[in-house]
Design an enzyme around this catalytic site. Structure first.
Site, PDB file in Angstrom:
ATOM      1  N   ASP A 198       0.848  -1.195   0.000  1.00 48.62           N
ATOM      2  CA  ASP A 198       0.000   0.000   0.000  1.00 48.62           C
ATOM      3  C   ASP A 198       0.878   1.238   0.000  1.00 48.62           C
ATOM      4  O   ASP A 198       2.053   1.174   0.352  1.00 48.62           O
ATOM      5  CB  ASP A 198      -0.844   0.025   1.275  1.00 48.62           C
ATOM      6  CG  ASP A 198      -2.079  -0.822   1.132  1.00 48.62           C
ATOM      7  OD1 ASP A 198      -2.392  -1.197  -0.007  1.00 48.62           O
ATOM      8  OD2 ASP A 198      -2.724  -1.091   2.156  1.00 48.62           O
TER       9      ASP A 198
ATOM     10  N   LYS B 126      -3.528   3.395  -3.036  1.00 42.36           N
ATOM     11  CA  LYS B 126      -4.702   4.154  -3.444  1.00 42.36           C
ATOM     12  C   LYS B 126      -4.476   5.657  -3.465  1.00 42.36           C
ATOM     13  O   LYS B 126      -5.393   6.435  -3.597  1.00 42.36           O
ATOM     14  CB  LYS B 126      -5.855   3.843  -2.494  1.00 42.36           C
ATOM     15  CG  LYS B 126      -6.273   2.393  -2.558  1.00 42.36           C
ATOM     16  CD  LYS B 126      -7.356   2.113  -1.560  1.00 42.36           C
ATOM     17  CE  LYS B 126      -7.556   0.642  -1.356  1.00 42.36           C
ATOM     18  NZ  LYS B 126      -8.300  -0.032  -2.387  1.00 42.36           N
TER      19      LYS B 126
ATOM     20  N   MET C  62      -7.907   9.123   9.809  1.00 39.27           N
ATOM     21  CA  MET C  62      -8.560   9.713   8.633  1.00 39.27           C
ATOM     22  C   MET C  62      -9.464  10.881   9.004  1.00 39.27           C
ATOM     23  O   MET C  62     -10.569  11.021   8.477  1.00 39.27           O
ATOM     24  CB  MET C  62      -9.365   8.633   7.884  1.00 39.27           C
ATOM     25  CG  MET C  62      -8.476   7.597   7.226  1.00 39.27           C
ATOM     26  SD  MET C  62      -9.387   6.237   6.482  1.00 39.27           S
ATOM     27  CE  MET C  62      -9.285   5.007   7.760  1.00 39.27           C
TER      28      MET C  62
HETATM   29  N1  SAH Z   1      -3.674   0.388   9.125  1.00 40.21           N
HETATM   30  C1  SAH Z   1      -3.199   1.734   9.374  1.00 40.21           C
HETATM   31  C2  SAH Z   1      -4.281   2.775   9.190  1.00 40.21           C
HETATM   32  C3  SAH Z   1      -4.760   2.913   7.766  1.00 40.21           C
HETATM   33  S1  SAH Z   1      -5.984   4.118   7.595  1.00 40.21           S
HETATM   34  C4  SAH Z   1      -2.596   1.785  10.785  1.00 40.21           C
HETATM   35  O1  SAH Z   1      -2.776   0.848  11.559  1.00 40.21           O
HETATM   36  O2  SAH Z   1      -1.935   2.782  11.101  1.00 40.21           O
HETATM   37  C5  SAH Z   1      -5.062   5.521   7.067  1.00 40.21           C
HETATM   38  C6  SAH Z   1      -4.955   6.528   8.159  1.00 40.21           C
HETATM   39  O3  SAH Z   1      -4.001   6.101   9.120  1.00 40.21           O
HETATM   40  C7  SAH Z   1      -4.483   7.903   7.733  1.00 40.21           C
HETATM   41  O4  SAH Z   1      -5.531   8.692   7.205  1.00 40.21           O
HETATM   42  C8  SAH Z   1      -3.986   8.458   9.037  1.00 40.21           C
HETATM   43  O5  SAH Z   1      -5.049   8.885   9.853  1.00 40.21           O
HETATM   44  C9  SAH Z   1      -3.369   7.223   9.672  1.00 40.21           C
HETATM   45  N2  SAH Z   1      -1.917   7.109   9.446  1.00 40.21           N
HETATM   46  C10 SAH Z   1      -1.267   6.136   8.812  1.00 40.21           C
HETATM   47  N3  SAH Z   1       0.057   6.309   8.864  1.00 40.21           N
HETATM   48  C11 SAH Z   1       0.253   7.442   9.565  1.00 40.21           C
HETATM   49  C12 SAH Z   1       1.406   8.160  10.005  1.00 40.21           C
HETATM   50  N4  SAH Z   1       2.654   7.748   9.733  1.00 40.21           N
HETATM   51  N5  SAH Z   1       1.223   9.292  10.737  1.00 40.21           N
HETATM   52  C13 SAH Z   1      -0.011   9.712  11.056  1.00 40.21           C
HETATM   53  N6  SAH Z   1      -1.132   9.076  10.679  1.00 40.21           N
HETATM   54  C14 SAH Z   1      -1.001   7.958   9.952  1.00 40.21           C
END
Ligand code: SAH
Length: 247
Positions: free
Chosen positions: A35, A56, A168
């Protein structure tokens, strides 16, 4: 490792936050499907695997979920060791659950390897303890974004009194603010907004509930970012923690 699909969490970004098990799976993989929230720096563990980006973002059209499913199935049926690498934890707003179920329904073994989810990592990077004796008795992970636009019960969340970690949420700050206020959360509830948690370009914006959108705008907060809403998000909390720890 036998031919099957490993749904692997790549963690929030910092390659040192990978688990040893994730590294081993990547190392032994024939094919790795990634991803876009996965930091490319973790790919050094992929050995000779074929790496395919199925993300995406980045201005590209979404790779349809169905296509990703079929790609995993095709490679698994060829007897390949497939790693599906996802940002954070595969099963925290990462579709890990639905991908595993889809594969199992077709007789493919699917195993999840946890990653450190960005919500937990983001808080830690900013010295925010998500639970804290006498301050926060729990933590709730929520997404502000739903596929069917169904509403989250923010009022119940406000009443619940746990620390809220919102994924998000960048595009929904006004809605979140308004509904939490309507739910009875105090206007000066501390908020921390953490962008690119654990990456070199990490930025952090501290605010309070009533003006979090204005502050985020002035800060030019961008996705990916995590919101931590609760008393533990107060900047002065770090000092409090130090006092408790030394007591
Ligand atoms: N599976 C992922 C989340 C995916 S949804 C997890 O466990 O972290 C995508 C959202 O995750 C983004 O919109 C944001 O809110 C958050 N996100 C993912 N990576 C991030 C990062 N390095 N810093 C801050 N927010 C992050």
């Amino acid at each position: 490792m036998s031919a099957k699909v490993w749904l692997v969490g790549a963690g929030p970004g910092d390659p040192e936050l990978l688990t040893l098990k994730a590294v081993r799976a990547m190392n032994e993989a024939d094919v790795v499907l990634i991803d876009d929230l996965v930091n490319p720096a973790v790919l050094e563990h992929c050995g000779n695997a074929r790496v395919i980006t199925v993300g995406k973002r980045g201005g590209c059209r979404s790779t349809p979920q169905d296509f990703i499913h079929r790609l995993m199935l095709r490679y698994a049926r060829q007897g390949k060791c497939v790693v599906r690498l996802k940002g954070g934890d595969p099963c925290i707003f990462g579709r890990g659950g639905e991908e595993a179920m889809w594969l199992r329904e077709r007789g493919i073994e699917a195993q999840v390897i946890n990653g450190i989810t960005s919500g937990l990592a983001g808080a830690t990077q900013c010295d925010i303890p998500l639970t804290l004796r006498g301050v926060s008795r729990g933590v709730t992970l929520v997404t502000a974004h739903t596929q069917d636009d169904s509403r989250l019960n923010w009022r119940a969340l406000a009443e619940g009194g746990t620390t809220l970690v919102v994924y998000m949420g960048v595009a929904k700050l006004e809605e979140i603010r308004q509904q939490l206020l309507e739910g009875g959360m105090t206007a000066d509830m501390p908020v921390a907004m953490i962008e690119n948690a654990s990456l070199p370009q990490q930025r952090e914006c501290r605010s309070v509930l009533w003006r979090m959108q204005d502050d985020a705008q002035a800060f030019a907060l961008k996705s990916p970012a995590i919101l931590v809403i609760g008393k533990v998000a107060a900047a002065e909390q770090a000092a409090y923690v130090a006092v408790v720890a030394s007591a």
